[in-house]
Design a protein around this motif. Structure first.
Motif, PDB file in Angstrom:
ATOM      1  N   UNK A 182       0.835  -1.197   0.000  1.00 36.00           N
ATOM      2  CA  UNK A 182       0.000   0.000   0.000  1.00 36.00           C
ATOM      3  C   UNK A 182       0.871   1.249   0.000  1.00 36.00           C
ATOM      4  N   UNK A 183       0.504   2.194  -0.851  1.00 39.00           N
ATOM      5  CA  UNK A 183       1.280   3.428  -0.963  1.00 39.00           C
ATOM      6  C   UNK A 183       0.571   4.637  -0.380  1.00 39.00           C
ATOM      7  N   UNK A 184      -0.747   4.527  -0.116  1.00 37.34           N
ATOM      8  CA  UNK A 184      -1.479   5.662   0.456  1.00 37.34           C
ATOM      9  C   UNK A 184      -2.817   5.214   1.013  1.00 37.34           C
ATOM     10  N   UNK A 185      -3.371   6.047   1.875  1.00 38.43           N
ATOM     11  CA  UNK A 185      -4.709   5.792   2.413  1.00 38.43           C
ATOM     12  C   UNK A 185      -5.736   5.872   1.289  1.00 38.43           C
ATOM     13  N   UNK A 186      -5.547   6.794   0.354  1.00 40.87           N
ATOM     14  CA  UNK A 186      -6.480   6.927  -0.776  1.00 40.87           C
ATOM     15  C   UNK A 186      -6.517   5.648  -1.600  1.00 40.87           C
ATOM     16  N   UNK A 187      -5.364   5.024  -1.807  1.00 40.47           N
ATOM     17  CA  UNK A 187      -5.305   3.764  -2.548  1.00 40.47           C
ATOM     18  C   UNK A 187      -6.112   2.685  -1.818  1.00 40.47           C
ATOM     19  N   UNK A 188      -5.895   2.552  -0.513  1.00 44.29           N
ATOM     20  CA  UNK A 188      -6.625   1.547   0.262  1.00 44.29           C
ATOM     21  C   UNK A 188      -8.121   1.829   0.267  1.00 44.29           C
ATOM     22  N   UNK A 189      -8.499   3.091   0.426  1.00 50.60           N
ATOM     23  CA  UNK A 189      -9.922   3.451   0.431  1.00 50.60           C
ATOM     24  C   UNK A 189     -10.587   3.080  -0.891  1.00 50.60           C
ATOM     25  N   UNK A 190      -9.934   3.387  -2.004  1.00 47.19           N
ATOM     26  CA  UNK A 190     -10.498   3.080  -3.324  1.00 47.19           C
ATOM     27  C   UNK A 190     -10.616   1.575  -3.522  1.00 47.19           C
ATOM     28  N   UNK A 191      -9.623   0.832  -3.076  1.00 46.70           N
ATOM     29  CA  UNK A 191      -9.653  -0.621  -3.205  1.00 46.70           C
ATOM     30  C   UNK A 191     -10.768  -1.215  -2.361  1.00 46.70           C
TER      31      UNK A 191
END
Length: 98
Positions: free
Chosen positions: A75-84
């Motif tokens: 994971x590279x960011x909270x936004x990435x995790x949220x979108x996933x």
């Protein structure tokens, strides 16, 4: 901020306790279906292109009706995790994402 750090040095730490990049395991559960693992891998790869599908863990439920998958991504960011999480949670084959 502690230790004399300002917000620009800590990023948006108020939003998450995670420090990025980090290896992050996702637990995805759904009804057992021939295409379930492939569908999950396709979604994960859209958000984490460096995910290795060979590392996907699979575990059937005791009754065999459901299957649990574990996909550990970088994971590279909270936004990435949220979108996933949003895309996985909204998929009709997925029952639960942890």
């Amino acid at each position: 901020m502690a230790d004399g750090q300002d917000a620009s040095q800590t990023g948006s730490r108020a939003d998450t306790l995670l420090e990025f990049p980090t290896d992050f395991p996702l637990k995805i559960m759904g009804e057992r279906h021939d295409d379930f693992a492939q569908v999950v891998v396709e979604v994960v790869l859209r958000h984490a292109p460096d995910f290795d599908p060979a590392t996907l863990g699979m575990r059937p439920s005791s009754g065999g009706r459901y299957i649990g998958l574990t996909a550990t991504i970088r994971a590279t960011s909270k936004a990435q995790l949220d979108a996933l999480y949003r895309e996985l949670s909204s998929h009709p084959m997925v029952k639960v994402v942890l």
